[in-house]
Scaffold this active site. Structure first.
Site, PDB file in Angstrom:
ATOM      1  N   ASP A   1       5.596 -21.530  21.548  1.00 54.98           N
ATOM      2  CA  ASP A   1       4.709 -20.947  20.514  1.00 54.98           C
ATOM      3  C   ASP A   1       3.275 -21.484  20.477  1.00 54.98           C
ATOM      4  OD1 ASP A   1       7.357 -20.549  19.908  1.00 54.98           O
ATOM      5  OD2 ASP A   1       7.232 -21.275  17.860  1.00 54.98           O
TER       6      ASP A   1
ATOM      7  N   GLU B   1      11.415 -16.727  12.028  1.00 54.13           N
ATOM      8  CA  GLU B   1      10.602 -17.862  12.466  1.00 54.13           C
ATOM      9  C   GLU B   1       9.120 -17.502  12.353  1.00 54.13           C
ATOM     10  OE1 GLU B   1      13.390 -19.965  15.806  1.00 54.13           O
ATOM     11  OE2 GLU B   1      12.212 -18.316  16.581  1.00 54.13           O
TER      12      GLU B   1
END
Ligand code: FRU
Length: 538
Positions: A64, A246
């Site tokens: 990420d 998420e």
């Protein structure tokens, strides 16, 4: 050939693998023979697969994007990073800086794991008013807010092993000091409790955090980034719930060409994306400083579709927006991780694993009474267009010749054109090479779908989950005219239809570079207009 350098790398990888068993990490250990292959493939990787205009870490694993903020001419990008191995492992925050959003320069690691835990995803804000009290000698603190993941707690079977911590920087994001009283938010008994995204709420003069908590988003507020008050939760009954939620991002956004302001909430989910694995859904609504509520109109959109997706391709995950973009700029700038948890650790690059999407501008429009959060490549990309050919119209079969004659490299291609007069028929844009690898972008007005087919795009068998199917988006209506923009970088394709109303981002790994293009259909009357073909040079 195994030379001294390779042996060193192999030794390091063996150590890494051992450490990973010990830590019982997210992914399994690789076998020794795989590691030898790893070392031998390093050179091939660079030449064949290292993207030219997308950010990759120099070495090893990335997932990420984290902590992005803009300050004094610099766009900071931090990222989930395992610096000692090419699969997921103990997470650090890597760091890269760009002045133009395209060329990113990797920096020393920003945050290392510590005794509280690994450093999972989060965000960073510029604390101009020194609400945190971290300022010294008048220096403006930048504060990072991230998740601590405690491996020992997880191994013991505890439920509360994820907490939130903060760190501050007094040199514009180059070095960081962790706050001595971490964690700042303890775990309330929720296993997946992570990825804080914080912004300054101007109306209510406080910091607001959105946080993923299992199958919902929790909202917190704070006056000083240290003490956080729980405000509300959102989403248990909304959107897609086929996986864990998420990396949320809540932000205000003006509806284009109107005075209307709305709030967008991005929520990544894994698995359960529209074409499998990881993907990012979004919600449009309002936020009153305490609670996020979905707009009625958007509720109807959700009733019809279950979820609305930012990108229908399989490789845009965990993306969030930059903080501290100036009001004069005013853009919502986004970047995503260009991979998918279904196969991220298996993709056939070895020296590094994973790439970011091209940075994108998000815009909210209202069309046919529906809200659409569009994404388009940032305008900075235009500055890198070279060898540009513009044509008013073109015969489909001419396209390949034009590109060839101009010697435009398909490895760094920006292609824009408008389809006109499409009928109930199928239209395909085919990129291929002489070796039988092909990547197909299609628009099928019979089945009302846009699709991306990488099933024969080269190396696909490194994971059963990589290309079992063609990725598709269902259209509400057939398309007569449409604007297409396609970015090709060695191993990725990014498709933006109608300035980003429909987006598909996917990876592919051709055996040899793609170097031909054709646009085909059984319909002989369709027209290709306003063509811009450019090589992107950096
Ligand atoms: C999303 C994610 C986050 C987490 C990070 C760990 O891809 O699972 O929820 O913070 O990756 O690396």
């Amino acid at each position: 050939m195994i030379n001294k350098f390779n042996i060193k790398i192999i030794t390091r990888l063996v150590l890494v693998a051992t450490l990973m068993i010990y830590l019982n990490c997210k992914n399994d250990k690789q076998s020794y023979s795989e590691e030898i292959e790893v070392a031998e493939n390093f050179t091939e990787d660079e030449l064949k697969y290292r993207p030219l205009f997308h950010f990759t870490p120099k070495n090893n694993w990335m997932n990420d994007p984290n902590g992005m903020f803009y300050l004094n001419g610099k766009y900071h990008l931090y990222f989930q990073h395992y610096p000692d191995g090419n699969v997921w492992g103990p997470m650090h925050w890597g760091h890269a800086i760009s002045e133009d959003l395209i060329n990113f320069e990797e920096q020393p690691i920003a945050l290392y794991p510590d005794e509280i835990g690994l450093i999972f995803s989060g965000s960073a804000v510029v604390d101009y008013n020194n609400t945190s009290g971290f300022s010294k000698d008048g220096k403006v603190p930048v504060v990072a807010i991230y998740t601590y993941h405690n491996m020992e707690g997880e191994k013991r079977g505890d439920i509360d092993f994820q907490t939130q911590g903060i760190a501050y920087s007094l040199d514009e994001g180059m070095t960081w000091t962790k706050y001595s009283e971490n964690p700042v938010i303890k775990n309330p008994g929720i296993k997946d409790f992570r990825d804080p995204k914080v912004f300054w709420d101007n109306h209510n003069s406080k910091w607001i955090m959105s946080l993923a908590a299992g199958n919902k988003i929790m909202i917190y507020s704070s006056a000083n980034l240290k003490e956080w008050k729980f405000e509300s939760e959102f989403g248990e009954d909304n959107g897609d719930h086929g996986g864990v939620w998420e990396c949320p991002d809540l932000f205000p956004v003006k509806v284009k060409d109107s005075e209307e302001y709305k709030w967008a909430l991005l929520v990544s989910i894994n698995p359960s994306g529209p074409n499998g694995g990881s993907a990012t859904q979004y919600f449009i609504g309002d936020f009153d400083g305490h609670e996020f509520t979905i707009d009625d109109r958007f509720s109807k959109q959700l009733d019809e579709n279950k979820a609305v997706w930012l990108d229908y391709g399989r490789d845009n995950y965990a993306g969030v927006t930059w903080s501290n973009i100036s009001d004069t700029d005013g853009r919502k700038l986004f970047i995503g991780w260009m991979s998918n948890w279904d196969y991220a650790r298996d993709v056939p690059t070895y020296k590094w694993r994973s790439t970011m999407t091209v940075p994108r501008e998000l815009n909210l429009i209202k069309k046919n009474n529906e809200y659409i959060l569009k994404s388009i490549p940032v305008k900075e990309l235009n500055d890198f267009k070279s060898k540009t050919i513009e044509k008013d119209s073109i015969e489909p079969e001419e396209l390949s010749k034009v590109i060839e004659t101009a010697e435009i490299d398909f490895n760094k291609l920006n292609l824009e054109f408008n389809f006109k007069n499409l009928k109930e028929n199928k239209y395909q844009i085919i990129f291929n090479n002489g070796n039988g690898d092909s990547l197909i972008i299609g628009l099928n007005n019979n089945s009302k779908t846009i699709y991306l087919d990488r099933t024969k795009s080269g190396k696909v068998d490194f994971s059963e989950k990589f290309a079992p199917n063609i990725s598709k988006v269902k259209l509400s209506d057939m398309i007569n005219d449409a604007k297409f923009q396609i970015l090709l970088d060695k191993t990725s394709v990014e498709l933006f239809v109608n300035d980003g109303e429909i987006v598909m981002t996917e990876l592919f790994f051709p055996n040899n570079p793609l170097d031909q293009i054709s646009i085909i259909s059984e319909d002989s009357y369709f027209i290709i207009k306003n063509i811009v073909i450019s090589e992107l040079n950096f």
